[in-house]
Motif scaffolding. Structure first.
Motif, PDB file in Angstrom:
ATOM      1  N   GLN A   1       6.351  57.897  32.877  1.00 32.40           N
ATOM      2  CA  GLN A   1       5.992  58.592  31.647  1.00 32.40           C
ATOM      3  C   GLN A   1       5.192  57.750  30.645  1.00 32.40           C
ATOM      4  O   GLN A   1       4.728  58.275  29.652  1.00 32.40           O
ATOM      5  CB  GLN A   1       7.241  59.166  30.995  1.00 32.40           C
ATOM      6  CG  GLN A   1       8.302  58.156  30.635  1.00 32.40           C
ATOM      7  CD  GLN A   1       9.475  58.794  29.890  1.00 32.40           C
ATOM      8  OE1 GLN A   1       9.560  59.997  29.759  1.00 32.40           O
ATOM      9  NE2 GLN A   1      10.362  57.963  29.372  1.00 32.40           N
TER      10      GLN A   1
ATOM     11  N   GLU B   1      16.589  50.278  42.609  1.00 26.44           N
ATOM     12  CA  GLU B   1      17.037  50.948  41.388  1.00 26.44           C
ATOM     13  C   GLU B   1      18.183  50.163  40.765  1.00 26.44           C
ATOM     14  O   GLU B   1      19.132  49.795  41.446  1.00 26.44           O
ATOM     15  CB  GLU B   1      17.448  52.402  41.707  1.00 26.44           C
ATOM     16  CG  GLU B   1      18.226  53.120  40.630  1.00 26.44           C
ATOM     17  CD  GLU B   1      17.537  53.174  39.258  1.00 26.44           C
ATOM     18  OE1 GLU B   1      16.355  53.564  39.198  1.00 26.44           O
ATOM     19  OE2 GLU B   1      18.191  52.810  38.257  1.00 26.44           O
TER      20      GLU B   1
ATOM     21  N   TRP C   1      15.141  71.439  30.354  1.00 22.15           N
ATOM     22  CA  TRP C   1      14.171  72.543  30.456  1.00 22.15           C
ATOM     23  C   TRP C   1      13.402  72.401  31.762  1.00 22.15           C
ATOM     24  O   TRP C   1      12.754  71.379  31.982  1.00 22.15           O
ATOM     25  CB  TRP C   1      13.160  72.499  29.300  1.00 22.15           C
ATOM     26  CG  TRP C   1      13.759  72.672  27.957  1.00 22.15           C
ATOM     27  CD1 TRP C   1      14.444  71.729  27.251  1.00 22.15           C
ATOM     28  CD2 TRP C   1      13.707  73.841  27.126  1.00 22.15           C
ATOM     29  NE1 TRP C   1      14.835  72.254  26.045  1.00 22.15           N
ATOM     30  CE2 TRP C   1      14.394  73.536  25.940  1.00 22.15           C
ATOM     31  CE3 TRP C   1      13.139  75.108  27.284  1.00 22.15           C
ATOM     32  CZ2 TRP C   1      14.533  74.457  24.898  1.00 22.15           C
ATOM     33  CZ3 TRP C   1      13.277  76.016  26.253  1.00 22.15           C
ATOM     34  CH2 TRP C   1      13.968  75.703  25.080  1.00 22.15           C
TER      35      TRP C   1
ATOM     36  N   SER D   1       9.237  59.734  38.800  1.00 24.02           N
ATOM     37  CA  SER D   1       7.942  59.176  39.187  1.00 24.02           C
ATOM     38  C   SER D   1       8.091  58.214  40.353  1.00 24.02           C
ATOM     39  O   SER D   1       7.320  58.264  41.322  1.00 24.02           O
ATOM     40  CB  SER D   1       7.284  58.483  37.993  1.00 24.02           C
ATOM     41  OG  SER D   1       8.079  57.406  37.562  1.00 24.02           O
TER      42      SER D   1
ATOM     43  N   ARG E   1      16.229  58.770  33.690  1.00 23.03           N
ATOM     44  CA  ARG E   1      16.587  59.494  32.470  1.00 23.03           C
ATOM     45  C   ARG E   1      17.193  60.868  32.776  1.00 23.03           C
ATOM     46  O   ARG E   1      17.721  61.515  31.888  1.00 23.03           O
ATOM     47  CB  ARG E   1      15.363  59.630  31.566  1.00 23.03           C
ATOM     48  CG  ARG E   1      15.046  58.339  30.794  1.00 23.03           C
ATOM     49  CD  ARG E   1      13.649  58.380  30.239  1.00 23.03           C
ATOM     50  NE  ARG E   1      13.379  57.387  29.214  1.00 23.03           N
ATOM     51  CZ  ARG E   1      12.980  56.131  29.434  1.00 23.03           C
ATOM     52  NH1 ARG E   1      12.840  55.699  30.660  1.00 23.03           N
ATOM     53  NH2 ARG E   1      12.711  55.316  28.420  1.00 23.03           N
TER      54      ARG E   1
END
Ligand SMILES: Cc1cc2nc3c(=O)[nH]c(=O)nc-3n(C[C@H](O)[C@H](O)[C@H](O)COP(=O)(O)OP(=O)(O)OC[C@H]3O[C@@H](n4cnc5c(N)ncnc54)[C@H](O)[C@@H]3O)c2cc1C
Length: 492
Positions: free
Chosen positions: A465, A34, A59, A15, A42
């Motif tokens: 998230q 960062e 995935w 994001s 993650r």
């Protein structure tokens, strides 16, 4: 923009990088701070003894969302990584000698359904037609909305859509309207687990995830998921984003209701605007002063968090049999496990688990003749996490893995690392050690999520998230773009 405004983005997860790159494209001067020595959050990776492990996501779903992102900058995913569609997409293991590979070809999925429940292939077709429509509206209209106010949803077509989208029915009910066979129900409810909530609490809008699964397919970037991160970092740099690693933000200085400086252990960064891509709760509770917080601690305590995870990264000194790239071990009943995640949080008695073996597809992630395994057990957030508990679950899972795949594995483990709540907290300041942020329940959707724009600090925005649209790599990519658009509107 007459004078280039300065933006500091906190956190180089998907994001934060998407926000930074989109802002740089609009002409902002962007610095990305960062905490770690590399990007990805993650989705970082690490190498050990010749194995390369993706630490988080494995995935690759919704390839169109990634494509659309890179297209915004006149690029394609192929400029940065090579994608391969997996076939089978994944395998569900229901028990000994009871493996159900899910084929990539839609016609073969219809045959699979028909073999389990006569007549169900026709119902699957109807189900997927509707899910395709939801995907179209959900991904193209709803998730790119900033969730500022309910008025965003007051357009007649969209209102009509909202009713057609089954927002008020649960996935649990929706799936059972179409199918009866237990295995089909498990297959159709599985994608909801990505959203961090139970099928009973997830709006049937999210059958769009079945469309993503069955129709759009499961993909793999050659070299691993970290290739996406590397691609995004390269693109961000091309757009002029200045990355500063090993810069953990510890506080802010403010003036006149705005943050004017972002402070790390070693530096002070002047800024006009701040975008926080680090965990929302951490920024609110640890970096802001009480008067600057949009939400109280009581608010956070009432949120339904998505699960945490206990993960094992394993290097195996031989090739394994009876495993595919993605393997879902659904040989235990999910109901009791789900209750131990959501209703009565505790370490699970008989958990379901997931095993990824990317070396089945990609020889570059393990030394020759070896296997790379990622084993994940979803568990409740906020549990006591210690070595003894991790080892107990290692034994439990390895026993089942060996029995169901009919081979010895434990004596061939040459590398082992575990990862759970304490690591999520120390690495990401994750609230309650969550892995996937906030659950996508109806009461935590769109305007009911923590807001993109701070209610108290004029120039502070959030992404990631824990805000709109929610957990997962594609939503995090979208979240960054949405916040950049909002800032563009406010500051142009
Ligand atoms: C184990 C696991 C498996 C997953 N599997 C999948 C999957 O298969 N498919 C999928 O689509 N999604 C998956 N997800 C979800 C997906 O990875 C996340 O939703 C997404 O990566 C979150 O991105 P983000 O930018 O919101 O947050 P993060 O990735 O957490 O990024 C936040 C960044 O902020 C940094 N930071 C924190 N505090 C500070 C500070 N004070 N100063 C500076 N920097 C700071 C952190 O170091 C981090 O880099 C998985 C997640 C996990 C944990």
């Amino acid at each position: 923009m007459a004078v280039q405004k300065k933006v500091v983005v906190i956190g180089a997860g998907f994001s934060g990088m998407a926000a930074a790159t989109s802002l740089a494209q609009q002409g902002f001067r962007v610095t990305l701070l960062e905490k770690h020595d590399r990007p990805g959050g993650r989705a970082r990776s690490f190498t050990a003894q010749g194995f390369t492990f993706d630490m988080g996501p494995s995935w690759y779903w919704m390839p169109d969302v990634f494509e659309k992102y890179f297209n915004k900058f006149n690029k394609t995913t192929a400029d940065f990584y090579a994608l391969q569609r997996l076939d089978p997409s994944y395998t569900i293991i229901f028990g000994e000698d009871d493996f159900m590979p899910i084929p990539a070809q839609l016609t073969q999925v219809y045959s699979l359904f028909e073999s389990l429940e006569p007549g169900s292939s026709q119902r699957l077709k109807t189900f997927l037609d509707q899910a395709a429509y939801k995907y179209e509206v959900g991904i193209n209209k709803l998730v790119y909305k900033p969730g500022r106010s309910v008025t965003e949803f007051l357009d007649w077509q969209l209102l009509l859509d909202v009713f057609r989208l089954d927002v008020f029915q649960s996935m649990h009910q929706h799936v059972r309207k179409y199918f009866r066979h237990e295995k089909i129900i498990k297959l159709m409810e599985f994608p909801v687990l990505f959203l961090g909530a139970l099928p009973q609490n997830t709006p049937a809008l999210y059958s769009l995830m079945n469309y993503a699964d069955i129709a759009l397919g499961t993909w793999y970037p050659r070299g691993g998921m970290y290739k996406i991160v590397e691609g995004m970092e390269a693109l961000a740099k091309e757009q002029g984003v200045d990355f500063c690693y090993n810069q953990e933000v510890t506080s802010f200085n403010s003036e006149g209701g705005n943050i004017n400086q972002v402070i790390t252990a070693t530096n002070t960064f002047d800024t006009d605007i701040v975008v926080a891509g680090a965990d929302y709760h951490h920024v609110e509770e640890k970096l802001l002063l009480p008067a600057q917080r949009s939400y109280s601690e009581a608010y956070w305590q009432k949120r339904v968090m998505a699960p945490s995870s206990l993960i094992f990264y394993l290097g195996i000194n031989k090739r394994l049999e009876n495993l595919q790239h993605h393997n879902l071990f659904f040989d235990e009943d999910f109901e009791p496990h789900a209750r131990e995640i959501y209703e009565n949080p505790k370490w699970p008695t008989n958990p379901l688990f997931y095993v990824s073996a990317p070396s089945q597809t990609d020889p570059t992630v393990a030394p020759a003749g070896c296997e790379n395994l990622f084993v994940l057990i979803p568990v409740a957030p906020d549990l006591e996490d210690n070595e003894t508990t991790r080892e107990k679950y290692y034994d439990l899972v390895m026993q089942r893995l060996e029995r169901l795949t009919k081979q010895s594995i434990r004596e061939h483990v040459i590398f082992k690392r575990s990862y759970a709540h304490q690591d999520f907290i120390s690495d990401y300041h994750a609230f309650k050690g969550n892995a996937y942020g906030l659950a996508n329940t109806l009461m935590q959707t769109a305007i009911l999520k923590p807001a993109l724009h701070s209610k108290k600090v004029k120039n502070l925005y959030y992404t990631g998230q824990l805000t709109v649209p929610g957990p997962g790599v594609p939503p995090s990519l979208i979240s960054g773009q949405v916040v950049a658009h909002e800032i563009g509107l406010a500051y142009s």
